[in-house]
Design an enzyme around this catalytic site. Structure first.
Site, short mmCIF file in Angstrom:
data_model
loop_
_atom_site.label_atom_id
_atom_site.label_comp_id
_atom_site.label_asym_id
_atom_site.label_seq_id
_atom_site.Cartn_x
_atom_site.Cartn_y
_atom_site.Cartn_z
N ALA A 244 49.69 38.50 47.14
CA ALA A 244 48.51 38.62 48.00
C ALA A 244 48.21 37.25 48.62
O ALA A 244 48.94 36.29 48.40
CB ALA A 244 47.34 39.13 47.19
N SER A 245 47.13 37.19 49.38
CA SER A 245 46.88 35.96 50.12
C SER A 245 46.58 34.78 49.20
O SER A 245 46.93 33.65 49.51
CB SER A 245 45.71 36.18 51.07
OG SER A 245 44.65 36.79 50.40
N ASP A 399 35.40 43.78 44.19
CA ASP A 399 36.58 43.88 45.06
C ASP A 399 37.21 45.24 44.78
O ASP A 399 38.25 45.37 44.15
CB ASP A 399 37.55 42.75 44.70
CG ASP A 399 38.57 42.53 45.80
OD1 ASP A 399 38.52 43.23 46.82
OD2 ASP A 399 39.44 41.64 45.63
N1 LIG Z 1 47.06 43.35 33.85
C1 LIG Z 1 47.83 43.98 34.73
N2 LIG Z 1 48.70 44.93 34.34
C2 LIG Z 1 49.48 45.57 35.23
N3 LIG Z 1 49.49 45.31 36.54
C3 LIG Z 1 48.63 44.37 36.99
C4 LIG Z 1 47.78 43.66 36.12
N4 LIG Z 1 47.06 42.79 36.84
C5 LIG Z 1 47.45 42.95 38.11
N5 LIG Z 1 48.39 43.90 38.22
C6 LIG Z 1 49.06 44.37 39.46
O1 LIG Z 1 49.08 43.31 40.40
C7 LIG Z 1 48.33 43.67 41.57
C8 LIG Z 1 47.62 42.44 42.10
O2 LIG Z 1 46.77 41.94 41.12
P1 LIG Z 1 45.37 41.25 41.51
O3 LIG Z 1 44.61 42.20 42.35
O4 LIG Z 1 44.74 40.76 40.26
O5 LIG Z 1 45.90 40.04 42.42
P2 LIG Z 1 45.16 39.27 43.58
O6 LIG Z 1 46.00 38.12 43.91
O7 LIG Z 1 43.75 38.99 43.17
O8 LIG Z 1 45.20 40.34 44.75
P3 LIG Z 1 44.06 40.77 45.77
O9 LIG Z 1 43.28 39.54 46.09
O10 LIG Z 1 44.79 41.34 46.93
O11 LIG Z 1 43.21 41.83 45.09
C9 LIG Z 1 47.38 44.76 41.09
O12 LIG Z 1 47.03 45.61 42.16
C10 LIG Z 1 48.23 45.48 40.06
O13 LIG Z 1 49.14 46.37 40.68
#
Ligand SMILES: Nc1ncnc2c1ncn2[C@@H]1O[C@H](COP(=O)(O)OP(=O)(O)OP(=O)(O)O)[C@@H](O)[C@H]1O
Length: 682
Positions: A244-245, A399
């Site tokens: 992601a970003s 979110d």
């Molecule tokens: N604990 C976990 N177990 C399994 N899959 C996970 C877990 N944490 C995250 N993921 C997977 O990784 C993806 C991205 O995680 P997360 O949303 O925490 O990242 P991010 O960088 O904050 O993304 P965004 O800002 O786009 O929401 C989740 O949508 C999920 O598919």
């Protein structure tokens, strides 16, 4: 790449077209053309060669047409707009998480984005931000000028131009990088600040950006956790689970055998944030001081500060870890919600390690069906878990896109991503319940007072128009039974009132509204019969009762003997008046302070008459416009002088003459506009 299924359907595509404000939507699938006409909510039109695979699929595409749901439900759907046509190219609707991963659209080429290469300077970033912002201002100016519309102005043409501006913003946001992608996502919930057409476009904003190399991931983890990777983890998957970003997520295994995910922040993100936020502060100050944007009473610097706070919190993974722990604790007695555990010994401000809890995304209907899960129960549980967060815990997942919730065996809900959480303290919850009572009583004055108390109203000099707008809203909203209302629709109405008025919905409430309206869309997909109000009513009533009990207990303390009826009446009156009575000391205090300020000359009395305001503004514009005429006159005099002095040299004369002519035409045009439509413009 296998093609699994195709979701189409006249109604869905037509809805999509209508949603995008287009007369036609056009999709291509395996060389086949699908075309349908649209209106705002439903559409009619021809449909050619539609390979619809099932009724369910057609229904799904209807939901996809709902605002916001589209991007979240089908990551592969990438609408493109070309000359007023919305063209959707996609290969398949994804059936489960693994296939989804395999079929994900290729990530954009990293080299395409300047920001992904790092090494930016303050000057370079400021120039990039201001050139985009300047272009947006210019385009926006043109949208507001009726004479720039070829063939005459109409509301549809204006709306089309606003949509084009939204497309431009969305594209530029991707070019500007992470800070702006996150901001765009925040503003996609803020129809109280931006026009609806732009907000709708921002909802299409994809968070998918180029992943960075595993070598950099390894380096970052080792720098942060101060150990070689193989000492820390038994195995780390070099292919990210998600990019992601702000960061990317990799699956890994600890030496204890525990399966985990590591979320690693994008290198150089903090510096990029700092550069961008300092450029954006100047933009906010510019807007605040501008007559056009600041004059609407919007607190742009306040909006900037609110966004900067949210963004800074989101890139601090210590904050995310603390949120996850708190969330986990709050849900510890709810067996059907699972929050991944944080491995704090493997986490820092830029790396967070969490228990791996894989599930099926709540939006992945086909996979939920294959797993035999009860979609009705899932819909109910998502709604209930959100109500618990907001009304019981006062701490909620802000979110809320469906990618952040998945489902495991036993219809257990798994939450991910705790970077952005909203808090509602006790006073706010009470004020919200009071607001509910005021809404039921259709008491607009009380609603406005509570909005001030909640910080939703800023810089108010004249409450009259706001109270009237709220009254109008109350009269309309409560004319329908509550169970027929959707939170999304109520939010839309609220935003409509807020725009162009000097109040803004605080970020926390806009998150609550967004969370509910996105989830409503998902819940409808899971269970078309789902009625949010039915799940919400017991929670609302419980709070309502608690508040009433509190007020009654206060009043019963004042009860004595005597005639029962009289006492009951007296008590009821007291209960009603109690909040006012309790606030008397504060009021007296406030009056005291106000009188003091008046004596000191700190208060200016603002008396406004909209009629005189308008006339004054027209007068000022006429005077300003006359200045243009004087300059044109001076220039034409100059041209005749030059002609005489240069012995008839036409080239020397032509320049001031042409300038005089252009100014003269401009003067005429302005005069015409000012005189023709002085009231509407103001
Ligand atoms: N604990 C976990 N177990 C399994 N899959 C996970 C877990 N944490 C995250 N993921 C997977 O990784 C993806 C991205 O995680 P997360 O949303 O925490 O990242 P991010 O960088 O904050 O993304 P965004 O800002 O786009 O929401 C989740 O949508 C999920 O598919």
């Amino acid at each position: 790449m296998s093609v699994l299924a195709f979701v189409g359907g006249q109604a869905g595509l037509a809805g999509l077209a209508g949603h995008a404000g287009l007369r036609w939507a056009h999709a291509e699938f395996g060389g086949e053309q699908v075309r349908a006409g649209g209106s705002r909510r439903q559409g009619t039109g021809v449909l050619r060669g539609v390979p619809v695979t099932s009724v369910r699929a057609a229904r799904l595409s209807m939901v996809l047409a709902e605002r916001n749901a589209e991007q979240a439900l089908v990551p592969a759907l990438a609408p493109r707009r070309k000359k007023g046509r919305l063209s959707i190219e996609f290969d398949a609707i994804l059936q489960d998480a693994d296939e989804a991963a395999a079929l994900k659209p290729p990530l954009p080429d990293a080299d395409k984005y300047r920001w992904a290469r790092g090494g930016y300077s303050q000057l370079e970033r400021s120039l990039a931000v201001w050139s985009v912002f300047g272009t947006i201002l210019f385009k926006n100016q043109l949208i507001g000028r009726k004479w720039t519309y070829i063939g005459g102005y109409s509301d549809e043409k204006k709306s089309k131009r606003l949509t084009d501006l939204g497309v431009y913003c969305r594209e530029q946001i991707l070019n500007l990088g992470p800070t702006f992608i996150k901001l765009g996502q925040l503003f996609s919930a803020r129809a109280d600040i931006l026009p609806r057409e732009i907000v709708d476009e921002l909802a299409f904003l994809q968070d998918k950006v180029p992943a960075y190399s595993f070598a950099r991931v390894k380096q970052l983890i080792e720098d942060e956790l101060e150990e070689p990777l193989h000492i820390l983890f038994e195995y780390v998957d070099p292919v990210p689970l998600a990019a992601a970003s702000l960061g990317q997520v990799h699956r890994a295994r600890l030496h204890t055998g525990d399966e985990v995910v590591i979320k690693v922040q994008r290198p150089g993100l903090k510096r990029l944030f700092d550069l961008d936020l300092s450029a954006l502060l100047l933009v906010a100050k510019y807007l605040q001081n501008s007559r056009k944007f600041g004059g609407q009473g919007k607190d742009w610097v306040g909006i900037y500060e609110e966004c900067a706070k949210i963004l800074n919190e989101e890139i601090d993974y210590y904050n995310e870890a603390a949120n996850a722990d708190r969330f986990r604790e709050l849900f510890k007695d709810t067996k059907w919600v699972r929050i991944p555990r944080v491995y704090s010994e493997y986490s820092t401000s830029r790396v967070i390690t969490l228990q791996y809890v894989p599930g099926i995304k709540i939006s992945d209907i086909a996979a939920l069906d294959r797993a035999g899960l009860d979609k009705r129960l899932i819909a109910r549980r998502t709604a209930e878990s959100y109500l618990m967060q907001i009304l019981q815990f006062g701490f909620f997942h802000a979110d809320s896109h469906p990618g952040n919730i998945s489902v495991g065996p036993g219809e257990v809900l798994y939450y991910y991503d705790f970077g952005m959480m909203g808090s509602l303290n006790g006073n706010v919850k009470e004020a919200l319940v009071d607001m509910l009572i005021a809404i039921v009583d259709k008491d607009a004055q009380r609603v406005v007072d509570l909005m001030i108390q909640l910080g939703a109203l800023t810089n108010v000099t004249d409450r009259g128009p706001i109270r009237r707008a709220v009254q109008y809203f109350l009269d309309n909203i409560t004319s329908k039974p509550l169970r027929e209302q959707t939170v999304g629709a109520i939010g839309d109405d609220l935003y409509e009132i807020a725009r162009d008025k000097p109040f803004r919905i605080p970020a926390t409430f806009s998150f609550v509204l967004r969370a509910f309206s996105i989830l409503e869309g998902v819940q409808k997909t899971l269970d078309p019969e789902f009625k949010f109000a039915e799940v919400a009513t017991p929670y609302g009533l419980e709070l309502f009762d608690a508040r009433k009990r509190f007020l009654s207990s206060m009043s019963s303390a004042a009860d004595g003997g005597g005639a029962r009826g009289l006492i009951r009446r007296f008590r009821n009156e007291t209960v009603r008046a109690l909040p006012q009575v309790l606030s008397v000391p504060t009021r007296i205090d406030r009056i005291d302070r106000t009188l003091e300020k008046l004596e000191l000359g700190d208060i200016k009395l603002n008396s406004r008459s909209s009629e005189t305001d308008r006339l004054l503004r027209t007068q000022t514009e006429l005077v300003q416009n006359n200045n243009v005429l004087y300059v044109a006159g001076v220039l034409s005099l100059l041209s005749t002088q030059t002609y005489t002095l240069s012995n008839g040299d036409v080239t020397m004369t032509a320049i001031p003459a042409a300038a005089a002519l252009i100014l003269g035409m401009y003067w005429l045009k302005r005069l015409d506009t000012i005189q023709r439509d002085p009231f509407k413009r103001s």
